[in-house]
Design a protein around this motif. Structure first.
Motif, PDB file in Angstrom:
ATOM      1  N   GLN A 226     -20.601 -20.561  -3.232  1.00  0.00           N
ATOM      2  CA  GLN A 226     -20.775 -22.004  -3.475  1.00  0.00           C
ATOM      3  C   GLN A 226     -22.273 -22.500  -3.432  1.00  0.00           C
ATOM      4  OE1 GLN A 226     -18.743 -23.451   0.057  1.00  0.00           O
ATOM      5  NE2 GLN A 226     -16.912 -23.657  -1.024  1.00  0.00           N
ATOM      6  N   LYS A 227     -23.188 -21.723  -2.742  1.00  0.00           N
ATOM      7  CA  LYS A 227     -24.544 -21.722  -2.911  1.00  0.00           C
ATOM      8  C   LYS A 227     -25.008 -21.278  -4.008  1.00  0.00           C
ATOM      9  CE  LYS A 227     -26.947 -20.749   0.775  1.00  0.00           C
ATOM     10  NZ  LYS A 227     -27.791 -20.092   2.126  1.00  0.00           N
ATOM     11  N   THR A 228     -24.596 -20.232  -4.626  1.00  0.00           N
ATOM     12  CA  THR A 228     -25.081 -19.710  -5.825  1.00  0.00           C
ATOM     13  C   THR A 228     -24.624 -20.660  -6.959  1.00  0.00           C
ATOM     14  OG1 THR A 228     -24.622 -17.267  -5.082  1.00  0.00           O
ATOM     15  CG2 THR A 228     -24.855 -17.681  -7.446  1.00  0.00           C
ATOM     16  N   PHE A 229     -23.578 -21.172  -6.625  1.00  0.00           N
ATOM     17  CA  PHE A 229     -23.174 -22.099  -7.926  1.00  0.00           C
ATOM     18  C   PHE A 229     -23.872 -23.470  -7.970  1.00  0.00           C
ATOM     19  CE2 PHE A 229     -20.526 -25.556  -9.930  1.00  0.00           C
ATOM     20  CZ  PHE A 229     -20.060 -24.821 -11.117  1.00  0.00           C
ATOM     21  N   ILE A 230     -24.223 -23.816  -6.750  1.00  0.00           N
ATOM     22  CA  ILE A 230     -25.325 -25.147  -6.486  1.00  0.00           C
ATOM     23  C   ILE A 230     -26.499 -24.738  -7.025  1.00  0.00           C
ATOM     24  CG2 ILE A 230     -26.272 -26.495  -4.820  1.00  0.00           C
ATOM     25  CD1 ILE A 230     -23.761 -26.257  -3.079  1.00  0.00           C
ATOM     26  N   TYR A 231     -27.247 -23.747  -6.696  1.00  0.00           N
ATOM     27  CA  TYR A 231     -28.444 -23.402  -7.325  1.00  0.00           C
ATOM     28  C   TYR A 231     -28.399 -23.340  -8.983  1.00  0.00           C
ATOM     29  CZ  TYR A 231     -30.209 -22.123  -2.485  1.00  0.00           C
ATOM     30  OH  TYR A 231     -30.561 -22.303  -1.177  1.00  0.00           O
ATOM     31  N   ALA A 232     -27.486 -22.600  -9.257  1.00  0.00           N
ATOM     32  CA  ALA A 232     -27.264 -22.328 -10.896  1.00  0.00           C
ATOM     33  C   ALA A 232     -27.220 -23.815 -11.378  1.00  0.00           C
ATOM     34  CB  ALA A 232     -26.070 -21.420 -11.304  1.00  0.00           C
ATOM     35  N   LYS A 233     -26.595 -24.581 -10.956  1.00  0.00           N
ATOM     36  CA  LYS A 233     -26.561 -26.111 -11.672  1.00  0.00           C
ATOM     37  C   LYS A 233     -27.837 -26.597 -11.430  1.00  0.00           C
ATOM     38  CE  LYS A 233     -23.253 -29.241 -11.039  1.00  0.00           C
ATOM     39  NZ  LYS A 233     -22.316 -30.115 -10.463  1.00  0.00           N
ATOM     40  N   GLU A 234     -28.430 -26.567 -10.317  1.00  0.00           N
ATOM     41  CA  GLU A 234     -29.923 -27.169 -10.072  1.00  0.00           C
ATOM     42  C   GLU A 234     -30.930 -26.573 -11.375  1.00  0.00           C
ATOM     43  OE1 GLU A 234     -30.997 -29.579  -8.506  1.00  0.00           O
ATOM     44  OE2 GLU A 234     -28.801 -29.928  -7.822  1.00  0.00           O
ATOM     45  N   LEU A 235     -30.815 -25.341 -11.684  1.00  0.00           N
ATOM     46  CA  LEU A 235     -31.561 -24.545 -12.464  1.00  0.00           C
ATOM     47  C   LEU A 235     -31.346 -25.099 -13.758  1.00  0.00           C
ATOM     48  CD1 LEU A 235     -31.336 -20.987 -10.769  1.00  0.00           C
ATOM     49  CD2 LEU A 235     -33.469 -22.215 -11.309  1.00  0.00           C
ATOM     50  N   ALA A 236     -30.001 -25.297 -14.156  1.00  0.00           N
ATOM     51  CA  ALA A 236     -29.711 -25.727 -15.439  1.00  0.00           C
ATOM     52  C   ALA A 236     -30.295 -27.329 -15.865  1.00  0.00           C
ATOM     53  CB  ALA A 236     -28.104 -26.020 -15.468  1.00  0.00           C
ATOM     54  N   TYR A 237     -30.228 -28.069 -14.569  1.00  0.00           N
ATOM     55  CA  TYR A 237     -30.708 -29.262 -14.725  1.00  0.00           C
ATOM     56  C   TYR A 237     -32.452 -29.296 -15.239  1.00  0.00           C
ATOM     57  CZ  TYR A 237     -26.744 -31.948 -12.798  1.00  0.00           C
ATOM     58  OH  TYR A 237     -25.481 -32.592 -12.567  1.00  0.00           O
ATOM     59  N   ASN A 238     -32.950 -28.355 -14.810  1.00  0.00           N
ATOM     60  CA  ASN A 238     -34.207 -28.207 -14.801  1.00  0.00           C
ATOM     61  C   ASN A 238     -34.746 -27.328 -16.208  1.00  0.00           C
ATOM     62  OD1 ASN A 238     -36.191 -28.986 -12.361  1.00  0.00           O
ATOM     63  ND2 ASN A 238     -34.177 -28.203 -11.617  1.00  0.00           N
ATOM     64  N   PHE A 239     -33.923 -26.537 -16.344  1.00  0.00           N
ATOM     65  CA  PHE A 239     -34.171 -25.612 -17.529  1.00  0.00           C
ATOM     66  C   PHE A 239     -33.870 -26.351 -18.839  1.00  0.00           C
ATOM     67  CE2 PHE A 239     -33.017 -22.050 -20.615  1.00  0.00           C
ATOM     68  CZ  PHE A 239     -34.262 -21.640 -20.790  1.00  0.00           C
ATOM     69  N   LEU A 240     -32.927 -26.876 -18.721  1.00  0.00           N
ATOM     70  CA  LEU A 240     -32.402 -27.921 -19.767  1.00  0.00           C
ATOM     71  C   LEU A 240     -32.897 -29.163 -19.876  1.00  0.00           C
ATOM     72  CD1 LEU A 240     -28.645 -26.950 -19.670  1.00  0.00           C
ATOM     73  CD2 LEU A 240     -30.356 -25.885 -21.275  1.00  0.00           C
ATOM     74  N   ASN A 241     -33.913 -29.436 -19.055  1.00  0.00           N
ATOM     75  CA  ASN A 241     -34.722 -30.781 -18.982  1.00  0.00           C
ATOM     76  C   ASN A 241     -33.902 -32.097 -18.883  1.00  0.00           C
ATOM     77  OD1 ASN A 241     -37.288 -29.625 -19.204  1.00  0.00           O
ATOM     78  ND2 ASN A 241     -36.759 -29.452 -21.507  1.00  0.00           N
ATOM     79  N   ILE A 242     -32.726 -31.894 -18.325  1.00  0.00           N
ATOM     80  CA  ILE A 242     -31.760 -33.023 -17.981  1.00  0.00           C
ATOM     81  C   ILE A 242     -32.267 -33.848 -16.829  1.00  0.00           C
ATOM     82  CG2 ILE A 242     -29.516 -33.442 -17.417  1.00  0.00           C
ATOM     83  CD1 ILE A 242     -28.560 -30.842 -18.681  1.00  0.00           C
ATOM     84  N   GLU A 243     -32.621 -35.179 -16.802  1.00  0.00           N
ATOM     85  CA  GLU A 243     -33.175 -36.231 -16.127  1.00  0.00           C
ATOM     86  C   GLU A 243     -32.055 -37.071 -15.629  1.00  0.00           C
ATOM     87  OE1 GLU A 243     -36.444 -37.858 -17.492  1.00  0.00           O
ATOM     88  OE2 GLU A 243     -37.815 -36.252 -17.631  1.00  0.00           O
ATOM     89  N   LEU A 273     -23.738 -18.720 -16.541  1.00  0.00           N
ATOM     90  CA  LEU A 273     -24.570 -17.613 -15.634  1.00  0.00           C
ATOM     91  C   LEU A 273     -23.992 -16.775 -14.609  1.00  0.00           C
ATOM     92  CD1 LEU A 273     -27.490 -17.194 -15.405  1.00  0.00           C
ATOM     93  CD2 LEU A 273     -27.877 -18.785 -13.741  1.00  0.00           C
ATOM     94  N   ILE A 274     -23.196 -17.304 -13.823  1.00  0.00           N
ATOM     95  CA  ILE A 274     -22.598 -16.474 -12.919  1.00  0.00           C
ATOM     96  C   ILE A 274     -21.709 -15.395 -13.402  1.00  0.00           C
ATOM     97  CG2 ILE A 274     -21.435 -16.729 -10.777  1.00  0.00           C
ATOM     98  CD1 ILE A 274     -22.535 -19.350 -10.163  1.00  0.00           C
ATOM     99  N   ILE A 275     -20.901 -15.867 -14.357  1.00  0.00           N
ATOM    100  CA  ILE A 275     -19.883 -14.911 -15.134  1.00  0.00           C
ATOM    101  C   ILE A 275     -20.413 -14.957 -16.391  1.00  0.00           C
ATOM    102  CG2 ILE A 275     -17.438 -14.678 -15.448  1.00  0.00           C
ATOM    103  CD1 ILE A 275     -16.872 -16.613 -13.055  1.00  0.00           C
TER     104      ILE A 275
END
Length: 492
Positions: A226-243, A273-275
């Protein structure tokens, strides 16, 4: 009212007056001296004419200036005004389906009374189904996913770009520690593992993001996956510039459809990313090429990724339609409160066609023969520590359709006394049998199933928990209709 709606109302009035006078755009252009293209843009709500142009239009059409600029619409256009002022069109993500708002306004304008009656009917249906704004958004998103077979090449490509930029080996399991390092070092995140648990009423939340300080609050009870998935979502918001995003997981409320869509994009990115696509395709190809079914083979594939069962099954809905052309499938998530006799379908997705089952509004009882419900009961009885797995072929009564259904069940770690199951069903077809070599007639047990007890005709069903009153009511109506038809025919 917003400027665009003022333009739309002016355009609608102009078009109505022009058509009432049997004038074409060409004809209006001739009597006003204004270009046809300019008049067309006015009628479509793209432009609002200046005062001198409005005077020309009013005089040429022989209508008062005040009438032309008034926001009050005639009776037959009044419903459109109500729709525009309610801003309901802003709530509908028209652009996802390639629909322009002006085109929809055109459709409404051509038959306002009928369209208004239709929209009123839809609203009443929504109220009867207790459809919330959030439910409407989620239904729109689900339709968007289904229209694209739940596969998005641009997000898949973004994941590969991200992995290359941050030197992530997609052939190896991804850990939360590596993703946390990227969040902290690259995006200046602060990770707090204690604050969230100070509040007793936030037990259902796994994380909260605080944008002002770039702080991510995490529940101490989340698993590594779950922690890995949460971190991956946060990275998506930042990498894709989603505000425009949600700040909690699970979500509490949506302020706009964009937030719903962006939440989906970030979740899709995290799952991809995870799969990783290439890795999963290779492993599934090997699995499908096995001559005999080996349950541990699938289990090993799931465990080879740092993910939950739900993330894995969701990822299958991306990859199976695209890579294996297995498009007739459904995804279901059921929840069950311990001690209750009910099961709730809390999430669903149907690719290509609307396979049963669907969430229902009448508090009917879902078929207890489904493997989705059986795995929950199996989990409760055997007291598995992690997950219970099940697989069966579901053959629907009164239907030609049969599905190979895989399911897993476990406890909801954030809701006390709640169990849940995740299932994916694949329509049995010649194509599926060619793709999956181990799929033979006797490989899996077959179960005759219904949709709900209230609509099921299966006799002597030991699992039945309610009488088929809805089915019997329909059958009675059919018999009455048949008798009435015979009487009418006998007098002809």
């Amino acid at each position: 009212m917003e400027d665009e709606y003022i333009r739309l109302i002016f355009g609608l009035k102009l078009k109505q007056i022009r058509t009432d006078k049997n004038l074409s755009l060409f004809g209006l252009s001739k009597i006003t001296g204004l270009s046809k293209s300019y008049l067309n843009e006015i009628e479509k709500g793209k432009k609002y004419p200046k005062t001198d142009k409005i005077i020309i239009l009013a005089e040429s059409l022989e209508v008062p200036y005040d009438h032309l600029v008034s926001l009050k619409l005639d009776k037959n256009l009044a419903p459109i005004g109500e729709i525009l002022q309610s801003k309901i069109l802003k709530e509908i993500p028209l652009e996802l389906f390639g629909i322009q708002e002006n085109n929809l306004i055109d459709i409404v304008a051509n038959a306002p009374a009928k369209v208004n009656a239709f929209i009123s009917t839809i609203i009443k249906i929504a109220q009867n189904y207790n459809l919330t704004r959030e439910s409407f958004f989620l239904a729109s998103l689900r339709s968007y996913q289904e229209a694209h077979n739940n596969y998005f090449e641009d997000i898949e490509a973004d994941v590969e770009k991200f992995a290359k930029a941050y030197q992530i080996d997609l052939e190896k399991p991804i850990t939360s520690s590596y993703l946390e390092e990227i969040l902290v070092e690259e995006f200046s995140y602060k990770i707090n593992n204690t604050e969230l648990d100070k509040f007793d009423n936030l037990g259902d939340l796994r994380n909260i993001f605080i944008p002002k300080s770039n702080t991510l609050l995490l529940s101490k009870d989340i698993t590594e996956a779950q922690k890995t998935f949460i971190y991956a979502k946060e990275l998506a918001y930042n990498f894709l510039n989603i505000e425009n995003r949600l700040y909690t997981f699970p979500w509490i409320k949506f302020d706009s459809f964009d937030q719903v869509l962006n939440n989906f994009i970030a979740s899709y990115f995290a799952g991809a990313l995870i799969i990783p696509k290439k890795s999963l395709i290779t492993k599934l190809t090997d699995l499908f090429n096995q001559k005999e079914w080996q349950p541990l083979s699938l289990h090993k594939i799931i465990k080879s990724y740092n993910c939950s069962d739900e993330t894995f099954y969701q990822r299958l809905t991306n990859i199976l339609p695209k890579a294996f052309n297995i498009k007739n499938l459904f995804f279901l998530r059921f929840t069950h409160k311990e001690g209750s006799g009910s099961y709730r379908l809390s999430k669903e997705l149907h690719i290509t066609q609307q396979q049963s089952p669907h969430s229902n509004r009448n508090n009917e009882h879902y078929c207890r023969r489904w493997i989705s419900l059986k795995t929950i009961e199996d989990f409760k009885i055997t007291k598995h520590e992690k997950s219970a797995f099940g697989i069966q072929i579901s053959s629907y009564e009164n239907s030609q359709n049969e599905y190979l259904v895989l399911s897993s069940a476990n406890k909801d770690p954030f809701k006390k006394g709640i169990h849940r199951s995740i299932s994916i069903g694949l329509l049995l077809s010649p194509h599926l049998k060619r793709k999956i070599k181990f799929l033979k007639e006797d490989t899996f047990s077959k179960q005759l199933v219904g949709v709900t007890c209230e609509t099921c005709s299966v006799v002597k069903c030991k699992e039945r928990v309610a009488e088929p009153w809805r089915l019997e009511k329909q059958q009675n109506h059919d018999k009455i209709a048949e008798t009435v038809a015979k009487i009418i025919n006998s007098f002809e």
